[in-house]
Design a protein around this motif. Structure first.
Motif, PDB file in Angstrom:
ATOM      1  N   SER A 129       0.816  -1.224   0.000  1.00 16.21           N
ATOM      2  CA  SER A 129       0.000   0.000   0.000  1.00 16.21           C
ATOM      3  C   SER A 129       0.848   1.272   0.000  1.00 16.21           C
ATOM      4  CB  SER A 129      -0.965   0.013   1.188  1.00 16.21           C
ATOM      5  OG  SER A 129      -0.266   0.193   2.414  1.00 16.21           O
ATOM      6  N   TYR A 130       2.024   1.218   0.585  1.00 16.63           N
ATOM      7  CA  TYR A 130       2.898   2.390   0.587  1.00 16.63           C
ATOM      8  C   TYR A 130       3.264   2.787  -0.841  1.00 16.63           C
ATOM      9  CZ  TYR A 130       3.961   1.664   5.594  1.00 16.63           C
ATOM     10  OH  TYR A 130       3.891   1.537   6.951  1.00 16.63           O
ATOM     11  N   LEU A 131       3.699   1.814  -1.616  1.00 20.48           N
ATOM     12  CA  LEU A 131       4.181   2.109  -2.964  1.00 20.48           C
ATOM     13  C   LEU A 131       3.069   2.232  -3.985  1.00 20.48           C
ATOM     14  CD1 LEU A 131       7.289  -0.197  -2.823  1.00 20.48           C
ATOM     15  CD2 LEU A 131       7.301   2.287  -2.829  1.00 20.48           C
ATOM     16  N   ARG A 132       1.962   1.551  -3.784  1.00 22.27           N
ATOM     17  CA  ARG A 132       0.853   1.608  -4.745  1.00 22.27           C
ATOM     18  C   ARG A 132      -0.098   2.764  -4.446  1.00 22.27           C
ATOM     19  NH1 ARG A 132       0.888  -1.190  -9.162  1.00 22.27           N
ATOM     20  NH2 ARG A 132      -1.357  -1.272  -9.094  1.00 22.27           N
ATOM     21  N   GLY A 188       0.622   5.229  -1.773  1.00 19.58           N
ATOM     22  CA  GLY A 188       1.289   6.367  -1.153  1.00 19.58           C
ATOM     23  C   GLY A 188       0.995   6.564   0.324  1.00 19.58           C
ATOM     24  N   GLN A 189       0.395   5.551   0.958  1.00 17.28           N
ATOM     25  CA  GLN A 189       0.107   5.673   2.379  1.00 17.28           C
ATOM     26  C   GLN A 189       0.008   4.295   3.015  1.00 17.28           C
ATOM     27  OE1 GLN A 189      -3.580   7.685   2.891  1.00 17.28           O
ATOM     28  NE2 GLN A 189      -4.770   6.210   1.742  1.00 17.28           N
ATOM     29  N   VAL A 227       8.985   7.774   3.854  1.00 17.04           N
ATOM     30  CA  VAL A 227       9.115   8.512   2.600  1.00 17.04           C
ATOM     31  C   VAL A 227       9.342   7.486   1.500  1.00 17.04           C
ATOM     32  CG1 VAL A 227      10.026  10.671   3.573  1.00 17.04           C
ATOM     33  CG2 VAL A 227      11.607   8.871   2.840  1.00 17.04           C
ATOM     34  N   ILE A 228       9.007   7.887   0.299  1.00 19.02           N
ATOM     35  CA  ILE A 228       9.314   7.083  -0.874  1.00 19.02           C
ATOM     36  C   ILE A 228      10.221   7.927  -1.742  1.00 19.02           C
ATOM     37  CG2 ILE A 228       8.390   5.925  -2.910  1.00 19.02           C
ATOM     38  CD1 ILE A 228       5.788   5.515  -1.215  1.00 19.02           C
ATOM     39  N   LYS A 279      11.271   5.230  -5.942  1.00 18.08           N
ATOM     40  CA  LYS A 279      10.507   3.975  -5.893  1.00 18.08           C
ATOM     41  C   LYS A 279      10.938   3.056  -4.755  1.00 18.08           C
ATOM     42  CE  LYS A 279       9.329   3.969 -10.749  1.00 18.08           C
ATOM     43  NZ  LYS A 279       9.270   3.202 -11.995  1.00 18.08           N
ATOM     44  N   LEU A 282      10.804   2.519  -0.544  1.00 20.71           N
ATOM     45  CA  LEU A 282      10.184   2.884   0.722  1.00 20.71           C
ATOM     46  C   LEU A 282      11.251   2.942   1.805  1.00 20.71           C
ATOM     47  CD1 LEU A 282       7.754   3.140   2.738  1.00 20.71           C
ATOM     48  CD2 LEU A 282       7.710   0.623   2.748  1.00 20.71           C
ATOM     49  N   GLU A 341      11.342  12.653   9.060  1.00 20.28           N
ATOM     50  CA  GLU A 341      10.744  12.883   7.741  1.00 20.28           C
ATOM     51  C   GLU A 341      11.200  14.233   7.195  1.00 20.28           C
ATOM     52  OE1 GLU A 341       6.458  12.306   7.233  1.00 20.28           O
ATOM     53  OE2 GLU A 341       6.480  11.016   9.007  1.00 20.28           O
TER      54      GLU A 341
END
Length: 137
Positions: free
Chosen positions: A32-35, A37-38, A99-100, A103, A105, A114
């Motif tokens: 979910s982080y990479l797809r 953003g959260q 943060v990403i 690509k 995480l 952050e």
């Protein structure tokens, strides 16, 4: 009888933290982080084991993506905070702070971390990488 019940309850309490420690990212869905953003909490009924940890997912689709290429979703530096690493310390990142970058995480120890990494991402990551290499030797 009360002593037996109390002993049973205490033994169960002792087991619960050990199970929770085996959850990767405190149960958040790493995809979910990479797809999206959260971070999204994963479901206990949609999970997989990888590298001795239980990974939870919000959807079957996310689990399938992870199982197809788990390394693509792994947090950089093994989940250690890059800001801490850049200062020569190995400190676990908090799945709620991330943060990403490129690509990838990265989990961070706090909201302040952050801000620090976003102020100079390349510098922080380069210094973190030097510490990471020393730790892995």
């Amino acid at each position: 009888m009360k002593n037996i019940v109390l002993a049973l309850l205490l033994s169960l309490v002792a087991v619960v933290p050990a199970v929770a420690d085996d959850w990767a990212l405190d149960g958040y869905d790493v995809v979910s982080y990479l797809r999206g953003g959260q971070p999204v909490p994963g479901r206990s009924d949609i999970a997989t084991m990888w590298k001795g940890r239980q990974w939870h997912f919000a959807t079957e689709e996310n689990r399938a993506r992870f199982e197809a290429d788990p390394r693509a979703y792994m947090p950089g530096f093994g989940g250690l905070c890059p800001v801490s690493l850049s200062m020569g310390r190995a400190q676990e990142g908090d799945p709620r702070h991330f943060v990403i970058i490129g690509k990838r995480l990265y989990l961070l120890r706090s909201q302040l971390a952050e801000q620090q990494i976003m102020a100079a991402p390349r510098d922080v990551l380069m210094r973190a990488k030097r510490t990471w290499i020393k730790l892995r030797q």
